[in-house]
Design a protein around this motif. Structure first.
Motif, short mmCIF file in Angstrom:
data_model
loop_
_atom_site.label_atom_id
_atom_site.label_comp_id
_atom_site.label_asym_id
_atom_site.label_seq_id
_atom_site.Cartn_x
_atom_site.Cartn_y
_atom_site.Cartn_z
N UNK A 69 0.82 -1.22 0.00
CA UNK A 69 0.00 0.00 0.00
C UNK A 69 0.85 1.26 0.00
N UNK A 70 2.07 1.17 0.52
CA UNK A 70 2.95 2.34 0.56
C UNK A 70 3.45 2.73 -0.83
N UNK A 71 3.48 1.77 -1.75
CA UNK A 71 3.97 2.04 -3.10
C UNK A 71 3.04 3.07 -3.76
N UNK A 72 3.65 4.13 -4.26
CA UNK A 72 2.89 5.20 -4.91
C UNK A 72 2.46 6.32 -3.99
N UNK A 73 2.68 6.14 -2.69
CA UNK A 73 2.31 7.19 -1.74
C UNK A 73 3.40 8.26 -1.69
N UNK A 74 2.98 9.49 -1.41
CA UNK A 74 3.89 10.60 -1.22
C UNK A 74 3.94 10.94 0.27
N UNK A 75 5.04 11.52 0.74
CA UNK A 75 5.09 11.93 2.15
C UNK A 75 3.89 12.79 2.52
N UNK A 76 3.32 12.49 3.70
CA UNK A 76 2.14 13.20 4.18
C UNK A 76 0.84 12.47 3.88
N UNK A 77 0.88 11.52 2.96
CA UNK A 77 -0.34 10.76 2.63
C UNK A 77 -0.60 9.69 3.69
N UNK A 78 -1.90 9.39 3.84
CA UNK A 78 -2.34 8.33 4.75
C UNK A 78 -3.17 7.33 3.97
N UNK A 79 -3.13 6.08 4.41
CA UNK A 79 -3.96 5.03 3.85
C UNK A 79 -4.43 4.12 4.96
N UNK A 80 -5.57 3.48 4.70
CA UNK A 80 -6.10 2.48 5.61
C UNK A 80 -6.10 1.15 4.89
N UNK A 81 -5.53 0.14 5.53
CA UNK A 81 -5.39 -1.20 4.95
C UNK A 81 -6.05 -2.20 5.89
N UNK A 82 -7.00 -2.98 5.36
CA UNK A 82 -7.66 -4.03 6.14
C UNK A 82 -7.01 -5.35 5.75
N UNK A 83 -6.58 -6.09 6.75
CA UNK A 83 -5.93 -7.38 6.51
C UNK A 83 -6.81 -8.46 7.13
N UNK A 84 -7.33 -9.38 6.29
CA UNK A 84 -8.18 -10.45 6.84
C UNK A 84 -7.37 -11.37 7.75
N UNK A 85 -8.06 -11.99 8.69
CA UNK A 85 -7.43 -12.84 9.70
C UNK A 85 -6.47 -13.86 9.09
N UNK A 86 -6.89 -14.52 8.01
CA UNK A 86 -6.03 -15.57 7.44
C UNK A 86 -4.71 -15.02 6.92
N UNK A 87 -4.66 -13.72 6.57
CA UNK A 87 -3.43 -13.10 6.09
C UNK A 87 -2.70 -12.34 7.19
N UNK A 88 -3.32 -12.22 8.34
CA UNK A 88 -2.72 -11.48 9.46
C UNK A 88 -2.05 -12.47 10.41
N UNK A 89 -2.78 -12.91 11.42
CA UNK A 89 -2.22 -13.83 12.41
C UNK A 89 -2.84 -15.22 12.31
N UNK A 90 -3.55 -15.48 11.22
CA UNK A 90 -4.14 -16.78 10.98
C UNK A 90 -5.52 -16.93 11.59
N UNK A 91 -6.21 -17.94 11.13
CA UNK A 91 -7.53 -18.26 11.68
C UNK A 91 -7.34 -18.91 13.04
N UNK A 92 -8.32 -18.77 13.91
CA UNK A 92 -8.26 -19.42 15.21
C UNK A 92 -8.43 -20.92 15.02
#
Length: 162
Positions: A69-92
C-alpha cells in the motif's frame, strides 16, 4: 513530488486496530502513556512506542499488504489497509488448545489464567502459549496467536522517503 517505490527505505507512523476499534499496536505515543504504574514500555506493542518505524518496502519488514500500500504514496499521505485474519495472524484453530496434566506441569510454576509461557516443541522451536483454564488435574493452554481469527486494520502515514 516523489512517491514511494519497492526498495525505498521509508519512515511511517502506523496504528493497528481490531474490528471493535481497539488499538493493538501503534507507533504513536498515547497522551497519558506510561504515566500509569502498570505500563511497561519495554513491552513490544504496549501502545507506548514513541516514534516512527523505518522499513524498506518489499523486505517484509512489516505486513506485506501494508508495504504494498505504501507504493505510490507521497510523504504526508495516509492510507487504511484491512488485513483479513487468514493473512494477518491466521484463523483461530481449536486444535491449538490443549491440556497438560498437573503432574507434567513444572512444579516451580504457579499457573493462573492469562499467564503466558513458552514451551519447546518437538522440533525444539519455542511455542508461546497462554493459560486459559486451571484445575486440580490439568492446565489448559492456547497456542494460537492472541490475535488469531481477528481481521486487523492499519492506518499508515508515510512521513519520509529516505
Amino acid at each position: 513530488m516523489a512517491t514511494a517505490k519497492k526498495g525505498d527505505k521509508v519512515l511511517i507512523h502506523y496504528t493497528g486496530t481490531l474490528e471493535d476499534g481497539s488499538v493493538f499496536d501503534t507507533s504513536l505515543a498515547e497522551d497519558d502513556c506510561c504515566n500509569d504504574s502498570d505500563c511497561d514500555c519495554d513491552d513490544e506493542g504496549c501502545g507506548c512506542e514513541t516514534g516512527p518505524l523505518e522499513i524498506t518496502i518489499g523486505n517484509e519488514d512489516f505486513f506485506p499488504q501494508v508495504e504494498e500500500a505504501l507504493i505510490g504514496m507521497a510523504p504526508g499521505e495516509k492510507k487504511t489497509i484491512v488485513i483479513p485474519a487468514e493473512d494477518a495472524f491466521g484463523e483461530y484453530d481449536e486444535e491449538e488448545v490443549f491440556s497438560i496434566s498437573r503432574e507434567q506441569f513444572p512444579s516451580d510454576i504457579d499457573p493462573h489464567v492469562g499467564m503466558e509461557l513458552e514451551f519447546t516443541g518437538d522440533d525444539d522451536e519455542p511455542i508461546g502459549v497462554t493459560i486459559v483454564e486451571v484445575s486440580d488435574e490439568a492446565v489448559t493452554v492456547d497456542a494460537n496467536h492472541p490475535l488469531a481469527g481477528e481481521d486487523i486494520t492499519y492506518e499508515v502515514e508515510l512521513l519520509e522517503i529516505r
